[in-house]
Design a protein around this motif. Structure first.
Motif, PDB file in Angstrom:
ATOM      1  N   SER A  20       0.856  -1.186   0.000  1.00 48.59           N
ATOM      2  CA  SER A  20       0.000   0.000   0.000  1.00 48.59           C
ATOM      3  C   SER A  20       0.888   1.231   0.000  1.00 48.59           C
ATOM      4  N   VAL A 103     -13.511   3.856  -7.772  1.00 53.07           N
ATOM      5  CA  VAL A 103     -14.396   3.441  -6.689  1.00 53.07           C
ATOM      6  C   VAL A 103     -14.845   2.023  -7.009  1.00 53.07           C
ATOM      7  N   VAL A 145      -5.612   1.327  -1.207  1.00 56.71           N
ATOM      8  CA  VAL A 145      -7.044   1.103  -1.024  1.00 56.71           C
ATOM      9  C   VAL A 145      -7.456   1.828   0.250  1.00 56.71           C
ATOM     10  N   THR A 146      -8.498   2.647   0.171  1.00 53.52           N
ATOM     11  CA  THR A 146      -8.963   3.397   1.337  1.00 53.52           C
ATOM     12  C   THR A 146     -10.481   3.302   1.446  1.00 53.52           C
ATOM     13  N   SER A 147     -10.969   3.644   2.628  1.00 51.91           N
ATOM     14  CA  SER A 147     -12.400   3.606   2.896  1.00 51.91           C
ATOM     15  C   SER A 147     -12.731   4.726   3.860  1.00 51.91           C
ATOM     16  N   ARG A 152     -19.810   5.229   4.126  1.00 54.79           N
ATOM     17  CA  ARG A 152     -20.858   4.224   4.309  1.00 54.79           C
ATOM     18  C   ARG A 152     -22.205   4.847   4.668  1.00 54.79           C
ATOM     19  N   LEU A 169     -17.657  -0.027  -1.595  1.00 55.28           N
ATOM     20  CA  LEU A 169     -16.725  -0.944  -0.942  1.00 55.28           C
ATOM     21  C   LEU A 169     -15.408  -0.256  -0.607  1.00 55.28           C
ATOM     22  N   CYS A 170     -14.822   0.476  -1.565  1.00 57.63           N
ATOM     23  CA  CYS A 170     -13.558   1.160  -1.283  1.00 57.63           C
ATOM     24  C   CYS A 170     -13.172   2.073  -2.435  1.00 57.63           C
ATOM     25  N   VAL A 172      -9.795   3.147  -4.753  1.00 55.64           N
ATOM     26  CA  VAL A 172      -8.489   2.642  -5.191  1.00 55.64           C
ATOM     27  C   VAL A 172      -7.758   3.808  -5.844  1.00 55.64           C
TER      28      VAL A 172
END
Length: 196
Positions: A20, A103, A145-147, A152, A169-170, A172
């Protein structure tokens, strides 16, 4: 179509080289439109029980980043009515991380309709993500990859224009880093394998 021979050693080395990347260190250009299509084609080789394709990717354009920044700010305001201007600006800046921003969206269908549990559909989306990350590494791109909790929220879901059966989901992020950081904290294989 001719194929370059890939040895098990080459493949394992490639997998082990994926780390990452720091978003702050990521610069330069991201993948071209053609390369993004190749990455999506790699993602589409994920195992997919029932051929449901329970995922899709969205590429965030420069105009899209402005709208995404507005969305991050709105979500932050909704979570924190007393957010400072600095906090709101930090939320907005999340939309500008990485030269290329994708995304990953889950498109899950009911087990009653398909006979396939949502867990399996989620695993397919995860496998598609991993295929894309490995392909990006093979092309020489760094990835992250982040969130986040805000992504949400119902407001975020609506702002992205997701359907009722879809789920964020995340993110990129793809680009280049001058000095890739070494992998750290990976578990020993023996700790991941048991016998029945």
């Amino acid at each position: 179509m001719s194929r370059t021979a890939v040895t098990p050693e080459n493949l394992i080395e490639l997998l082990e080289s994926r780390v990452s990347a720091s978003l702050k260190a990521m610069d330069g250009s991201g993948p071209s439109d053609e390369e993004v299509e190749q990455l999506i084609a790699a993602a589409a080789t994920a195992p997919d029980h029932g051929r449901l394709t329970p995922y899709r990717f969205m590429k965030v354009s420069m105009e899209g980043r402005r709208r995404l920044g507005d969305l991050f700010e709105a979500v932050e305001k909704g979570r924190n009515l007393h957010a400072s201007p600095e906090t709101l600006e930090q939320a907005r800046q999340k939309a500008y991380r990485g030269p290329c921003l994708l995304v990953l969206i889950g498109c899950f269908r009911s087990e009653l309709e398909t006979g396939i549990p949502e867990d399996e559909q989620l695993v397919t989306a995860g496998a598609a993500l991993q295929n894309l990350l490995v392909a990006a590494t093979a092309m020489g791109y760094a990835s992250r990859v982040t969130s986040g909790r805000g992504a949400r929220s119902p407001l975020f879901h609506k702002g992205l224009g997701l359907q009722e059966n879809e789920r964020f989901l995340c993110f990129v992020s793809l680009g280049h880093v001058a000095l890739p950081r070494p992998a750290k904290g990976r578990p020993e294989p023996s700790s991941l394998l048991s016998e029945f």
